[in-house]
Design a protein around this motif. Sequence first.
Motif, PDB file in Angstrom:
ATOM      1  N   PHE A  26       0.838  -1.202   0.000  1.00 42.09           N
ATOM      2  CA  PHE A  26       0.000   0.000   0.000  1.00 42.09           C
ATOM      3  C   PHE A  26       0.876   1.257   0.000  1.00 42.09           C
ATOM      4  O   PHE A  26       0.554   2.249   0.623  1.00 42.09           O
ATOM      5  CB  PHE A  26      -0.957  -0.018   1.193  1.00 42.09           C
ATOM      6  N   GLY A  27       2.008   1.158  -0.723  1.00 43.40           N
ATOM      7  CA  GLY A  27       2.913   2.294  -0.826  1.00 43.40           C
ATOM      8  C   GLY A  27       2.195   3.514  -1.397  1.00 43.40           C
ATOM      9  O   GLY A  27       1.614   3.464  -2.480  1.00 43.40           O
ATOM     10  N   ASP A  28       2.229   4.606  -0.651  1.00 41.02           N
ATOM     11  CA  ASP A  28       1.476   5.816  -1.003  1.00 41.02           C
ATOM     12  C   ASP A  28       2.394   7.025  -0.862  1.00 41.02           C
ATOM     13  O   ASP A  28       2.965   7.251   0.201  1.00 41.02           O
ATOM     14  CB  ASP A  28       0.256   5.941  -0.089  1.00 41.02           C
ATOM     15  N   GLU A  29       2.519   7.798  -1.933  1.00 44.22           N
ATOM     16  CA  GLU A  29       3.414   8.952  -1.948  1.00 44.22           C
ATOM     17  C   GLU A  29       2.656  10.278  -1.979  1.00 44.22           C
ATOM     18  O   GLU A  29       3.223  11.334  -2.278  1.00 44.22           O
ATOM     19  CB  GLU A  29       4.350   8.852  -3.150  1.00 44.22           C
ATOM     20  N   GLY A  30       1.348  10.229  -1.693  1.00 47.38           N
ATOM     21  CA  GLY A  30       0.593  11.468  -1.548  1.00 47.38           C
ATOM     22  C   GLY A  30       0.291  12.166  -2.861  1.00 47.38           C
ATOM     23  O   GLY A  30       0.183  11.539  -3.917  1.00 47.38           O
ATOM     24  N   THR A  37      -3.530  14.248  -9.061  1.00 48.26           N
ATOM     25  CA  THR A  37      -3.895  15.594  -9.487  1.00 48.26           C
ATOM     26  C   THR A  37      -5.401  15.622  -9.711  1.00 48.26           C
ATOM     27  O   THR A  37      -6.048  14.571  -9.760  1.00 48.26           O
ATOM     28  CB  THR A  37      -3.129  16.022 -10.750  1.00 48.26           C
ATOM     29  N   ARG A  38      -5.930  16.813  -9.825  1.00 52.14           N
ATOM     30  CA  ARG A  38      -7.384  16.962  -9.933  1.00 52.14           C
ATOM     31  C   ARG A  38      -7.708  17.908 -11.077  1.00 52.14           C
ATOM     32  O   ARG A  38      -7.155  19.004 -11.175  1.00 52.14           O
ATOM     33  CB  ARG A  38      -7.947  17.521  -8.623  1.00 52.14           C
ATOM     34  N   LEU A  39      -8.598  17.475 -11.959  1.00 53.71           N
ATOM     35  CA  LEU A  39      -9.092  18.313 -13.044  1.00 53.71           C
ATOM     36  C   LEU A  39     -10.514  18.748 -12.721  1.00 53.71           C
ATOM     37  O   LEU A  39     -11.286  17.990 -12.128  1.00 53.71           O
ATOM     38  CB  LEU A  39      -9.063  17.548 -14.372  1.00 53.71           C
ATOM     39  N   CYS A  40     -10.865  19.978 -13.095  1.00 56.91           N
ATOM     40  CA  CYS A  40     -12.202  20.500 -12.796  1.00 56.91           C
ATOM     41  C   CYS A  40     -12.475  21.696 -13.700  1.00 56.91           C
ATOM     42  O   CYS A  40     -11.556  22.267 -14.301  1.00 56.91           O
ATOM     43  CB  CYS A  40     -12.304  20.923 -11.328  1.00 56.91           C
ATOM     44  N   PHE A  57      -5.407   9.424 -10.150  1.00 57.51           N
ATOM     45  CA  PHE A  57      -4.454   8.712  -9.301  1.00 57.51           C
ATOM     46  C   PHE A  57      -3.473   7.978 -10.215  1.00 57.51           C
ATOM     47  O   PHE A  57      -3.884   7.139 -11.027  1.00 57.51           O
ATOM     48  CB  PHE A  57      -5.169   7.700  -8.407  1.00 57.51           C
ATOM     49  N   VAL A  58      -2.197   8.278 -10.072  1.00 56.99           N
ATOM     50  CA  VAL A  58      -1.177   7.656 -10.916  1.00 56.99           C
ATOM     51  C   VAL A  58      -0.358   6.684 -10.070  1.00 56.99           C
ATOM     52  O   VAL A  58       0.143   7.053  -9.010  1.00 56.99           O
ATOM     53  CB  VAL A  58      -0.269   8.720 -11.550  1.00 56.99           C
ATOM     54  N   ILE A  65       6.877  14.320 -14.196  1.00 55.02           N
ATOM     55  CA  ILE A  65       6.637  14.116 -15.625  1.00 55.02           C
ATOM     56  C   ILE A  65       5.256  14.589 -16.081  1.00 55.02           C
ATOM     57  O   ILE A  65       4.923  14.570 -17.253  1.00 55.02           O
ATOM     58  CB  ILE A  65       6.840  12.617 -15.980  1.00 55.02           C
ATOM     59  N   SER A  66       4.424  15.067 -15.123  1.00 54.76           N
ATOM     60  CA  SER A  66       3.062  15.499 -15.469  1.00 54.76           C
ATOM     61  C   SER A  66       2.525  16.399 -14.366  1.00 54.76           C
ATOM     62  O   SER A  66       2.825  16.193 -13.191  1.00 54.76           O
ATOM     63  CB  SER A  66       2.158  14.276 -15.614  1.00 54.76           C
ATOM     64  N   VAL A  67       1.717  17.392 -14.751  1.00 56.33           N
ATOM     65  CA  VAL A  67       1.071  18.263 -13.767  1.00 56.33           C
ATOM     66  C   VAL A  67      -0.251  18.757 -14.356  1.00 56.33           C
ATOM     67  O   VAL A  67      -0.365  18.960 -15.566  1.00 56.33           O
ATOM     68  CB  VAL A  67       1.991  19.454 -13.379  1.00 56.33           C
TER      69      VAL A  67
END
Length: 446
Positions: free
Chosen positions: A171-175, A180-183, A194-195, A254-256
Amino acid sequence: MKQYEVNFDGLVGPTHNYAGLSFGNVASLNNANAVSNPKEAAKQGLLKMKALADMGMQQGILAPQERPDIAMLRRLGFTGSDATVLENAAKNAKQVFLACCSASSMWTANAATVSPSPDTADGRVHFTPANLTNKFHRSLEPRVTGNILKATFANEKYFAHHTHLPDNDHFGDEGAANHTRLCTDYGHAGLELFVYGRHAFDASKPAPTRYPARQTLEACQAIARLHGLSDESVVYMQQNPDVIDQGVFHNDVISVGNQNVLFYHEQAFLNTQSSLDEIRQKFGEHPLHFIEVKTSAVSVEDAVKTYLFNTQIITLPDNTMAIIAPTECEENPAVHQYLQELVTLGTPIKEVKYFDVKQSMRNGGGPACLRLRVALTEHELDAVNPYTLMNDDQFKRLNTWVDKHYRDALTENDLRDPQLLMESRAALDELTQLMKLGSVYPFQQD
């Protein structure tokens, strides 16, 4: 009701140092054991926060962690006075000692995953601290991160806090570094991306072979459940294993994304087209801008070296977007040329603003690493601890605090100095009073 996206930047701690602890993070490894400047690092961060506040953005501050982590060293069997613990650990278990001195909490993008209230089932803002299990030095952070978040977002009417996921690589989670969130705008329901780097329970699936994949699909799914996100508000995307093996240790290298813009390198994702199709389908008929950077324009190596994608994309008060980039992007010919062309392409991104955050860059994190994005309504913003928000008075207070407590040079050998520990604790104790946080550190609670 008006909605804001607030950037909560991590304040660099008084023991900021370069230990080269992060395998897979090229910048971190390349600068191992260099002399650091904690005072300059903290002031660079504060200047960036103040500049964004002056642009009309809502800007917050998250306190640093206590380092060296004496409590962890004692848990690992070092006994005696604090001075004895430091000396014995530095002498007999150097790598463990350096890990317990890590400055990594400055990268607040790894602090937690945040889901704004329009997305969640109960209409509250949800926070889950990242467990950061892949690196021992980062796995020290979740408990205190949770304390700081609860002291910053304390009103249970508006904010929900979850315990970090199980301390296991499955359950490795890096926050938020992999989220990211699109709206359409911050006040409406959004689409949370979630990547992940690998499947924890299926070794037959694609995964990197040189560097570790720090985020699992199972961790992403667990956070979505905890936050009460519907299937229609979530897209799970796998990071390209080949790009992880090129030093892209988090997706935000690599993405934002920001609002209706997703800015990414063509090698960022494993199944790019199907992921983009799912985003289009779930985003609906609203305008959506996919900005793909070709390898022929910017190589992965240059993207990692300059942190082109570890920039911030912000929406200014006039509803245009700007990129907040490190000066390394300006100094690299290929990246600078790309950014000059980008602002002319007719996308919402109209300008690029460069900031000197070299102390952070040398340790492996750019502008986006330094901030946690929290979308808030007016009422939610009013419920935030006001002493954690940036304004002219707090900027002056914090700079005075840094001048009083921080050293302007720090070597690896300095970390074993008990005087540095006392200086750091005095600084953090005063900081919790300046920011009205209460007792968030183990040394205060013990």
